[in-house]
Design a protein around this motif. Structure first.
Motif, short mmCIF file in Angstrom:
data_model
loop_
_atom_site.label_atom_id
_atom_site.label_comp_id
_atom_site.label_asym_id
_atom_site.label_seq_id
_atom_site.Cartn_x
_atom_site.Cartn_y
_atom_site.Cartn_z
N LEU A 1 6.04 -6.38 5.50
CA LEU A 1 4.64 -6.73 5.23
C LEU A 1 4.44 -7.17 3.79
O LEU A 1 3.48 -7.87 3.48
N ASP A 2 5.32 -6.70 2.91
CA ASP A 2 5.21 -7.12 1.51
C ASP A 2 5.23 -8.66 1.54
O ASP A 2 6.09 -9.27 2.18
N SER A 3 4.24 -9.29 0.89
CA SER A 3 4.00 -10.72 1.15
C SER A 3 5.23 -11.60 0.88
O SER A 3 5.53 -12.51 1.66
N LYS B 1 7.60 0.24 -0.13
CA LYS B 1 8.81 -0.22 -0.82
C LYS B 1 9.71 0.95 -1.20
O LYS B 1 10.94 0.83 -1.22
N GLU B 2 9.06 2.07 -1.57
CA GLU B 2 9.80 3.20 -2.14
C GLU B 2 10.91 3.66 -1.19
O GLU B 2 12.04 3.89 -1.60
N SER B 3 10.56 3.80 0.11
CA SER B 3 11.53 4.34 1.09
C SER B 3 12.73 3.41 1.21
O SER B 3 13.87 3.88 1.25
N ALA C 1 -3.26 9.30 7.08
CA ALA C 1 -3.38 9.14 5.63
C ALA C 1 -3.00 10.48 5.01
O ALA C 1 -2.49 11.37 5.72
N ARG C 2 -3.22 10.63 3.70
CA ARG C 2 -2.83 11.88 3.06
C ARG C 2 -4.00 12.86 3.03
O ARG C 2 -3.94 13.92 3.61
N SER C 3 -5.10 12.48 2.35
CA SER C 3 -6.18 13.46 2.16
C SER C 3 -7.58 12.84 2.16
O SER C 3 -8.55 13.54 1.87
N SER C 4 -7.72 11.55 2.46
CA SER C 4 -9.04 10.90 2.41
C SER C 4 -9.84 11.20 3.68
O SER C 4 -9.87 10.40 4.63
N VAL C 5 -10.52 12.34 3.69
CA VAL C 5 -11.20 12.83 4.88
C VAL C 5 -12.30 11.87 5.35
O VAL C 5 -12.35 11.46 6.51
N CYS D 1 -3.60 4.33 6.51
CA CYS D 1 -4.70 3.47 6.98
C CYS D 1 -5.84 3.37 5.99
O CYS D 1 -6.64 2.44 6.07
N THR D 2 -5.96 4.30 5.05
CA THR D 2 -7.08 4.27 4.11
C THR D 2 -6.74 3.49 2.84
O THR D 2 -7.59 3.34 1.97
N GLY D 3 -5.51 3.02 2.72
CA GLY D 3 -5.09 2.31 1.50
C GLY D 3 -5.35 0.82 1.59
O GLY D 3 -5.92 0.33 2.57
N SER D 4 -4.92 0.13 0.56
CA SER D 4 -5.19 -1.30 0.47
C SER D 4 -4.50 -2.08 1.61
O SER D 4 -5.12 -2.88 2.29
N VAL D 5 -3.21 -1.82 1.85
CA VAL D 5 -2.52 -2.53 2.94
C VAL D 5 -3.03 -2.04 4.30
O VAL D 5 -3.25 -2.83 5.22
N GLY D 6 -3.24 -0.73 4.40
CA GLY D 6 -3.73 -0.15 5.66
C GLY D 6 -5.04 -0.80 6.08
O GLY D 6 -5.24 -1.13 7.26
P1 NDP Z 1 -2.89 2.68 -1.78
O1 NDP Z 1 -2.75 3.61 -2.91
O2 NDP Z 1 -4.04 1.75 -1.70
O3 NDP Z 1 -2.90 3.54 -0.41
C1 NDP Z 1 -1.90 4.47 -0.10
C2 NDP Z 1 -2.11 4.95 1.33
O4 NDP Z 1 -1.07 5.84 1.69
C3 NDP Z 1 -3.41 5.75 1.52
O5 NDP Z 1 -3.87 5.54 2.84
C4 NDP Z 1 -2.92 7.20 1.36
O6 NDP Z 1 -3.79 8.14 1.95
C5 NDP Z 1 -1.62 7.08 2.12
N1 NDP Z 1 -0.62 8.11 1.85
C6 NDP Z 1 -0.07 8.47 0.66
N2 NDP Z 1 0.86 9.44 0.84
C7 NDP Z 1 0.90 9.68 2.18
C8 NDP Z 1 1.63 10.56 3.00
N3 NDP Z 1 2.53 11.42 2.49
N4 NDP Z 1 1.42 10.53 4.33
C9 NDP Z 1 0.52 9.67 4.88
N5 NDP Z 1 -0.22 8.81 4.16
C10 NDP Z 1 -0.04 8.83 2.83
O7 NDP Z 1 -1.52 1.90 -1.69
P2 NDP Z 1 -1.24 0.39 -1.28
O8 NDP Z 1 -1.90 0.08 0.04
O9 NDP Z 1 -1.46 -0.49 -2.43
O10 NDP Z 1 0.35 0.42 -1.06
C11 NDP Z 1 0.96 1.10 0.03
C12 NDP Z 1 2.44 0.76 0.05
O11 NDP Z 1 2.59 -0.63 0.31
C13 NDP Z 1 3.17 1.01 -1.28
O12 NDP Z 1 4.48 1.38 -1.00
C14 NDP Z 1 3.13 -0.35 -1.95
O13 NDP Z 1 4.19 -0.52 -2.86
C15 NDP Z 1 3.27 -1.27 -0.76
N6 NDP Z 1 2.70 -2.61 -0.91
C16 NDP Z 1 1.40 -2.78 -1.25
C17 NDP Z 1 0.84 -4.05 -1.35
C18 NDP Z 1 -0.62 -4.27 -1.65
O14 NDP Z 1 -1.09 -5.40 -1.54
N7 NDP Z 1 -1.37 -3.24 -1.98
C19 NDP Z 1 1.65 -5.24 -1.13
C20 NDP Z 1 2.99 -4.95 -0.74
C21 NDP Z 1 3.50 -3.69 -0.63
P3 NDP Z 1 -5.03 8.79 1.10
O15 NDP Z 1 -6.08 7.72 1.02
O16 NDP Z 1 -5.47 9.90 1.94
O17 NDP Z 1 -4.48 9.18 -0.24
#
Ligand code: NDP
Ligand code: MG
Length: 384
Positions: free
Chosen positions: A147-149, A124-126, A37-41, A11-16
């Motif tokens: 979700l990948d566009s 994508k990795e999984s 998420a992983r570690s983003s407190v 949820c803390t990442g770009s797609v989340g």
């Molecule tokens: P980011 O690096 O922005 O975010 C990664 C997210 O995953 C963070 O919330 C991170 O948490 C969390 N995370 C990492 N490892 C774990 C884990 N073991 N358990 C739970 N949460 C975890 O990545 P993106 O959003 O760019 O990409 C996410 C996925 O989506 C990738 O597989 C990417 O290839 C795919 N994707 C991304 C697109 C995009 O527009 N960005 C488009 C299409 C696909 P924390 O913040 O705590 O590290």
């Protein structure tokens, strides 16, 4: 109307953040029950105060411990990947969005599918490394929503038509920030230049993959698995306008293309709302008249990562997982400034060419091959 109860992993990442933006825009449709998420407190703490989930998970135990004392947080806090899996299977969740990077959420993805949850998948990795074990867990025709566009676009074009009617799938690429660079200019690309994508605002790793065109190669592998189409019926073209995302040619010679503004909230909304259409787009589509859309062939000599991924797609077996692992390690070394941009394909190639092992026979073996790919590429990067 009953709200859809969501669990958002990553949820803390770009797609989340795009997924949560859709939830923020449509609170009458979605209830965020769990976040991970992983570690983003700080970040997950703030999101939890906003969305008020019952459960919050950080897979990093130290992070989870710190989150427990986050001011005002009411939710139950859990640690570890087992908690992801357990939550994904929980009866109070309807829909699991897998938007984490890496393969840490693979158990949760499998648990969600096995338990009949709808799943929106960005990761994508999984699917590339372990699709052989993930895809058979799908029980309904539209249970897994990409979700990948590009894949979301293809998924929308195919609709309910049988795959036997699909002649060819074409994914588009923006071409990345270095589309018009010479070989000499590519040699001098820095991490700061590579993470600055001209169209999409994404995480660092996928931004570098977009710049090398490895992302498009990985997406070809992803499409093979998601749509059960062989490598020779999937291709990629450059569409610098980034308006068309996926193209499907059917056996009768007609094409369907899916177009939209390049905004990740649009594929997220289409997957979350399916089978409905969201009431209004989060970003209004600009005027169509006067727009040009062009398609051209990517230069695989200048961007060898695309050719390497296509080769992995043709060879199958251990090669997709190896490619994912090798690329991940090489990109890390590049982002730390320890190798050049143009060393990334060399690292990946050396791992693929040097591999003497067999094909994985289980999900665990596939993940072990991915890890081996990382180790071998890291060794290569340390040597140069
Ligand atoms: P980011 O690096 O922005 O975010 C990664 C997210 O995953 C963070 O919330 C991170 O948490 C969390 N995370 C990492 N490892 C774990 C884990 N073991 N358990 C739970 N949460 C975890 O990545 P993106 O959003 O760019 O990409 C996410 C996925 O989506 C990738 O597989 C990417 O290839 C795919 N994707 C991304 C697109 C995009 O527009 N960005 C488009 C299409 C696909 P924390 O913040 O705590 O590290
Ligand atoms: Mg994509």
């Amino acid at each position: 109307m009953k709200k859809i109860r969501l669990f958002v992993i990553g949820c803390t990442g770009s797609v989340g953040r795009s997924i949560l933006d859709v939830c923020r825009t449509f609170p009458e449709y979605f209830e965020v029950r769990a976040l991970a998420a992983r570690s983003s407190v700080e970040e997950i703490g703030r999101l939890s105060l906003e969305f008020n989930p019952n459960r919050v998970i950080l897979t990093d135990p130290g992070g989870a411990e710190r989150l427990r004392s986050f001011p005002g947080l009411q939710a139950e806090v859990l640690a570890g990947e087992d908690a992801l899996e357990e939550t994904a299977a929980s009866p109070d969740i309807d829909h699991v969005a897998v938007a984490s990077s890496g393969t840490g959420a693979i158990g949760a993805l499998a648990a969600a599918l096995k338990n009949g949850k709808d799943v929106s998948l960005a990761n994508k990795e999984s699917i590339v490394a372990a699709g052989e074990w993930i895809m058979p867990l799908i029980s309904g025709p539209r249970q897994l929503r990409p979700l990948d566009s590009e894949h979301n676009a293809v998924w929308q074009c195919i609709g309910d038509r049988p795959l036997s009617q699909v002649a060819k799938i074409t994914l588009t690429a923006s071409g990345g920030p270095f589309r018009n660079f010479s070989a000499e200019e590519l040699d001098k690309v820095t991490p700061a230049m590579a993470v600055n994508h001209p169209v999409w605002n994404m995480g660092a790793k996928i931004s570098v993959d977009s710049a090398t065109l490895m992302n498009k190669g990985i997406e070809i592998l992803e499409a093979m698995t998601l749509f059960s189409v062989p490598a020779d019926r999937i291709d990629a073209v450059i569409c610098p306008e980034s308006f068309v995302h996926g193209i499907v040619e059917f056996t009768d010679g007609s094409f369907l293309m899916s177009a939209s503004e390049p905004d990740m909230r649009l594929p997220c909304a289409s997957a979350l709302f399916y089978p409905r259409r969201s009431p209004f787009p989060p970003a209004r589509t600009a005027e169509i008249a006067g727009r040009t859309v062009t398609f051209s062939r990517p230069d695989e000599k200048l961007f060898p990562c695309l050719a390497l991924a296509k080769e992995a797609a043709r060879r199958g077996g251990p090669f997709p997982a190896l490619l994912i692992g090798a690329d991940e390690a090489a990109v890390e070394y590049f982002l730390r400034g320890e190798i050049r941009f143009t060393d990334i394909p060399s690292a990946v190639e050396s791992v693929l060419e040097g591999w003497r092992g067999g094909s994985p026979k289980s999900l665990d073996e596939a993940l072990a091959i991915l890890e081996e790919g990382k180790n071998l590429a890291a060794e290569f990067c340390r040597r140069i």
